[in-house]
Design a protein around this motif. Structure first.
Motif, short mmCIF file in Angstrom:
data_model
loop_
_atom_site.label_atom_id
_atom_site.label_comp_id
_atom_site.label_asym_id
_atom_site.label_seq_id
_atom_site.Cartn_x
_atom_site.Cartn_y
_atom_site.Cartn_z
N GLU A 107 28.65 27.77 39.97
CA GLU A 107 28.67 28.17 38.56
C GLU A 107 29.23 27.08 37.67
O GLU A 107 29.67 27.34 36.54
CB GLU A 107 29.51 29.46 38.39
CG GLU A 107 29.08 30.63 39.23
CD GLU A 107 27.71 31.18 38.86
OE1 GLU A 107 26.91 30.46 38.23
OE2 GLU A 107 27.42 32.34 39.23
N HIS A 121 36.10 32.75 35.46
CA HIS A 121 34.98 33.65 35.77
C HIS A 121 35.41 34.54 36.93
O HIS A 121 35.77 34.03 38.00
CB HIS A 121 33.74 32.85 36.13
CG HIS A 121 32.67 33.67 36.79
ND1 HIS A 121 32.21 34.84 36.23
CD2 HIS A 121 32.00 33.52 37.96
CE1 HIS A 121 31.31 35.37 37.04
NE2 HIS A 121 31.16 34.60 38.10
N HIS A 123 34.95 38.51 39.17
CA HIS A 123 34.22 39.74 39.47
C HIS A 123 35.26 40.87 39.54
O HIS A 123 35.37 41.56 40.55
CB HIS A 123 33.48 39.62 40.80
CG HIS A 123 32.71 38.34 40.95
ND1 HIS A 123 32.59 37.67 42.15
CD2 HIS A 123 32.01 37.61 40.05
CE1 HIS A 123 31.84 36.58 41.97
NE2 HIS A 123 31.49 36.52 40.70
N HIS A 191 27.62 41.75 37.65
CA HIS A 191 28.19 40.49 38.13
C HIS A 191 29.67 40.33 37.78
O HIS A 191 30.51 40.36 38.67
CB HIS A 191 27.35 39.33 37.57
CG HIS A 191 27.74 37.99 38.12
ND1 HIS A 191 26.89 36.93 38.15
CD2 HIS A 191 28.90 37.54 38.64
CE1 HIS A 191 27.49 35.89 38.69
NE2 HIS A 191 28.72 36.26 38.99
#
Ligand SMILES: [Zn+2]
Length: 374
Positions: A107, A121, A123, A191
């Protein structure tokens, strides 16, 4: 909010001190959130900071939780990535600076696209639990509007439909940022979330606000059946056996066991399995789910070429794993339970369709990440 564009070796002592501070703070922050399974699962999630023309981003396959024990960050050429993005070349391969052998996160472009100095980032379970529900964007908008009071409105945010991680997701984020360049929060359907801010403290403040906003109480666990009184004449219940004939071990997690013991969750296994990319990449496209160990062995015997499962769900009996079921897979499985336990039992979820599964499971970058996992 754009990071300075001077080269690292031209920044002088002040720049180096600021970079060292950013690195130390972010390292501590990554280690602390990495230890919370409701925020980070195994090697999932990533973080970065920008230092002049360098982007320091988590290496693929490393764990945020190990940030204090080993160097998990890889320096890549940010000026090169930004030039490629400006030229519309979103399929650019990040150029690592220095040696080390680890690959930058899959990513990386997501981190380069966000303009803020620090990008996270995750989850996170509370967010993912919202992002798998149909109509999640409208729901987030309603939650955000209801919440703004003393804290004011949320900083600019975007909610994007599902895209395969990597290039398709980077394209969607780039489009979103073109429409709204000051975006600080990007919600990704099925996601997770991307948050950008000036430093780790500001990122964390936003994350905590989102977690509070999106929190759903988990359903209470059903009681674990008490062991039946031993009847010497009755055959003892036997666990399913692995390919070598030895009994499979119960997964050592009371939450995960609920997936077999709670009838509602066991039913959900069949229709709501593929909730997010990491879940599918680590645990496969579909669960092996049977009414009893005997039923499993009958099915296995009927199809001699069927691969033996690494993970097996037996109705009302338990969740079993084969030898070698890794900590990374266990972390994904726990995340799955945590997300399912936060759903209204009567509401369907959005799951990845067959085409989305196929593009995920034939993906070299993901195979590399799973091979690195343990
Ligand atoms: Zn992700």
């Amino acid at each position: 909010m754009n990071a300075p564009t001077t080269a690292p070796d031209a920044r002088g002592a002040t720049g180096k001190t600021a970079d060292a501070r950013q690195r130390a703070t972010l390292t501590d922050y990554c280690a602390s959130i990495g230890a919370d399974p409701l925020l980070v699962q195994g090697a999932g999630g990533n973080a970065s900071w920008k230092d002049g023309a360098t982007l320091w981003v988590k290496a693929s396959g490393t764990w945020l939780a190990e940030a204090r024990r080993r160097d998990i960050f890889v320096p890549v050429d940010l000026a090169h990535l930004r030039a490629a993005v400006a030229a519309g070349q979103l399929d650019v391969a990040p150029r690592p600076l220095g040696e080390g052998g680890l690959r930058p996160s899959i990513e990386t472009l997501l981190h380069a696209l966000m303009p803020q100095p620090v990008v996270l980032h995750l989850h996170a379970v509370e967010l993912l639990a919202q992002l798998v529900r149909p109509g999640f964007a409208e729901r987030l908008r309603a939650l955000a509007e209801a919440e703004q009071g003393a804290a004011g409105p949320l900083p600019p945010w975007l909610a994007l439909a599902y895209h395969k991680p990597g290039l398709p997701l980077a394209r969607a984020v780039a489009d979103g940022l073109r429409r709204q360049p000051d975006t600080q929060i990007v919600f990704l359907q099925n996601h997770g979330v991307v948050i950008g801010a000036a430093d780790a403290g500001a990122v964390d403040a936003l994350l905590r606000r989102l977690l509070w906003l999106c929190a759903t109480p988990p359903r209470p666990p059903v009681p674990v059946p008490a062991p039946v009184a031993v009847d010497m004449d009755a055959p003892a219940p036997t666990p399913p056996r692995a390919s070598d004939g030895r009994p499979m071990a119960p997964v050592p997690d009371d939450g995960v066991q609920q997936l077999a013991l709670d009838p509602q969750l066991f039913e959900r296994l069949a229709r709501d399995w593929a909730i997010c990319p990491d879940h599918v990449v680590f645990l496969g496209a579909a669960p092996r789910r049977h009414d009893s160990a005997a039923d499993f062995h009958t099915a296995q015997a009927a199809c001699r070429h069927a691969p033996w499962p690494e993970l097996l769900f037996i109705r009302a009996a338990g969740v079993y794993m084969a030898d070698g079921f890794s900590a990374a897979k266990l972390a994904q499985l726990r995340c799955y339970y945590d997300v399912l336990a936060r759903q209204d039992e009567h509401r369907p979820l959005t799951v990845l369709d067959q085409a989305q599964l196929a593009e995920l499971l034939d993906w070299d970058a993901e195979k590399y990440r799973v091979a690195l996992s343990r």
